[in-house]
Design an enzyme around this catalytic site. Structure first.
Site, short mmCIF file in Angstrom:
data_model
loop_
_atom_site.label_atom_id
_atom_site.label_comp_id
_atom_site.label_asym_id
_atom_site.label_seq_id
_atom_site.Cartn_x
_atom_site.Cartn_y
_atom_site.Cartn_z
N ASP A 1 -10.72 2.47 -3.24
CA ASP A 1 -11.08 1.02 -2.83
C ASP A 1 -12.57 1.03 -3.12
O ASP A 1 -13.32 2.06 -2.97
CB ASP A 1 -10.72 1.04 -1.24
CG ASP A 1 -9.42 1.07 -0.67
OD1 ASP A 1 -8.60 0.98 -1.70
OD2 ASP A 1 -9.28 0.71 0.68
N ASP B 1 1.00 -1.19 0.05
CA ASP B 1 0.03 0.00 0.03
C ASP B 1 0.82 1.15 0.14
O ASP B 1 2.32 1.23 0.01
CB ASP B 1 -1.03 -0.02 1.28
CG ASP B 1 -2.39 0.63 0.78
OD1 ASP B 1 -2.34 1.41 0.20
OD2 ASP B 1 -3.20 0.27 1.78
#
Length: 548
Positions: free
Chosen positions: A227, A157
């Site tokens: 997301d 990430d």
């Protein structure tokens, strides 16, 4: 997305500085590490930080008994919050012993014994998104730790990444992900590398494109946008899926065997989705050859959910070795039509009804690059299994938010295809249009033949682009203007680059956001020069010739 207003021109001498040669260990240089997109399970969208050992063992057992592993779902990926808040005295990461009492190595062994691979999550910053230790300054140590535990897949990430003095944020991300690329490439058995850097630039067209340009050289897949909506999140789950779907349609040129654009997880138990929307989600991701990573409580999925997730015909498309991404042929506000080629020569047709009511449409075979006359094709509906004969056109009727996928078999005498579809300005979503008086404009997409372009190869990476409305004329550059002129002229040939620039062989790049198009000096950060073309178009090597 918004376009950056800050642009600059790059003299020819500086081109190699802007686009240096990248390491040869890159995934697209050696696609054997991940020859087809990954399939499996991840906890994040469904459970977020509520992960533990039992969730993963129960999930593995359910995937076995319900047949998901047998059709290809063979990955179990831990997301954020699996670790302790502190590193060990030697600096190594530690798992949360309450959540994982037997330990991560034990879970990796369990996965292997049951026919799965175990993946893990970390962050390129000082902390993960959940506040756990990030990998910055520990890249080699963490990679070796993961490998020693039996991990073969890393999702990295990009939370809490801050630019060091003298560097832009996008340069910082490139350095940090580049460091991980170098570390992983040097390992005896590199981990599959899932990158998240592009998602942190998705609100700026220029920065996003520049970051995407190096992503396929560093890893095997990349999450490129926001997301997908989590199980307990507020908002529309369908809108979230469509947001990521739209981003994915902008990235066709990057995908090839060894690298896959990742529009995020499948969420088949999300309470905000209808059954039709769940099936569409899966069909679209399969058509993209996107990663098929389920984030749901698999033991509680309905038999109907398991059935569409196990559709072998759609999984075969997703896992097709050619790895093309379905590209937009046309769109009009109701129907999105996409197409791509498959390794055996078949042509894929995917149609999405984005409208609010049931609707019909007719798609000419010419729009799919099948322009030979007197040819009949067999079209198999990969959802229903029904086979029909197509001659000239295919008629489609779809409920609201439904998707159909047809696999069209090409007879030997009719096996020639030409990459055909939209040429669109990806930051604005406007379509290149063959307008009256042989002018070329950028307009709202309306699914007309004047907005569908055939792209003919003219040797090497040189291309000619001709509108379906009149295939006797081609996109032509002359004295800073762009128009339509008889094909075969010196100003008709173009090259498409990984950067999205469409450069004329006479010099300059196609430029246009709205109104008439033009040919201007190629500029690295000029969002007005970023274009998407149909699947199957050969990209030019390197970067365009920059003009000062």
């Amino acid at each position: 997305m918004r376009a950056s207003s800050h642009t600059w021109e790059i003299p020819a001498k500086m081109a190699l500085l802007m686009f240096p040669m990248l390491p040869v260990q890159a995934s697209v240089e050696s696609p054997g590490l991940l020859p087809t997109p990954p399939m499996g399970f991840n906890n994040w969208s469904r459970f977020q930080c509520e992960l533990n050992e039992t969730l993963f063992t129960e999930t593995a057992q359910s995937m076995l008994t319900r047949g998901l592993r047998d059709v290809g779902y063979n990955r179990l990926n831990l997301d954020d919050c699996w670790m302790r808040y502190d590193r060990a005295a030697d600096g190594s990461l530690q798992w949360n012993t309450t959540k994982f009492p037997h330990g991560i190595p034990w879970l990796a062994s369990y996965a292997t014994e049951h026919g799965f691979h175990l993946g893990i999550y970390e962050d390129a910053g000082n902390e993960t998104c959940g506040g756990y230790p990030g990998s910055y300054g520990h890249e080699k140590q963490d990679a070796e730790t993961f490998a020693s535990w039996g991990i073969d897949y890393l999702k990295l990430d990009g939370c809490n990444v801050w630019a060091e003095e003298g560097r832009s944020l996008r340069e910082e991300y490139r350095l940090r992900y580049g460091e991980w690329h170098d570390v992983l490439s040097a390992m005896p058995q590199p981990l599959i590398f899932s990158e998240s850097a592009p998602a942190y630039f998705a609100d700026n067209a220029s920065d996003w494109a520049v970051v995407m340009d190096w992503i396929p050289e560093y890893g095997e897949l990349a999450r490129h946008s926001t997301d997908v909506l989590v199980y307990v999140g507020e908002g529309s789950a369908w809108d979230s899926i469509m947001n990521n779907y739209d981003y994915n349609t902008l990235l066709v040129r990057y995908q090839k065997p060894g690298y896959y654009n990742d529009p995020d997880f499948l969420i088949p138990d999300h309470p905000g989705l209808t059954q039709t929307e769940k099936k569409s989600h899966f069909a679209l991701w399969a058509s993209f050859s996107a990663p098929l990573i389920i984030s749901a409580y698999i033991p509680d999925l309905s038999d109907e959910d398991i059935a569409f997730l196990s559709n072998k015909a759609l999984i075969a498309v997703n896992q097709d070795p050619l790895a093309q991404q379905a590209a937009l042929v046309s769109r009009d506000g109701t129907f999105d039509v996409l197409s791509r080629s498959l390794v055996n020569g078949d042509r894929l047709l995917t149609v999405l009804n984005r409208g609010a009511v049931t609707a019909k449409t007719t798609i000419s075979l010419a729009r799919l690059g099948l322009s030979q006359s007197n040819c009949q094709y067999q079209a198999r509906d990969l959802v229903t299994g029904k086979v029909s004969t197509a001659h000239g056109a295919i008629e489609i009727q779809l409920d609201s938010h439904a998707t159909s996928v047809h696999r069209i078999a090409l007879p030997k005498r009719c096996s020639t295809t030409t990459p055909t579809g939209m040429v669109f300005h990806t930051p604005s979503g406007l379509c290149m249009t063959a307008s009256s008086g042989n002018t070329v404009t950028f307009e709202a997409c309306k699914a007309s033949d004047s907005q569908v372009w055939s792209v003919a190869a003219k040797g090497g990476s040189k291309l000619e682009l001709s509108p379906l409305s009149d295939n006797s004329v081609c996109l032509t550059a002359q004295k800073g203007a762009v128009s339509l002129a008889k094909c075969g002229g010196s100003g008709n040939t173009w090259q498409h680059f990984i950067t999205g620039h469409l450069s004329n062989t006479r010099g300059g790049c196609l430029t246009g956001e709205s109104g008439k198009g033009a040919v201007q000096a190629c500029v690295v950060d000029n969002a007005a020069q970023i274009f998407g073309l149909p699947s199957g178009v050969k990209l030019a090597d390197g970067a365009p010739r920059w003009f000062s």
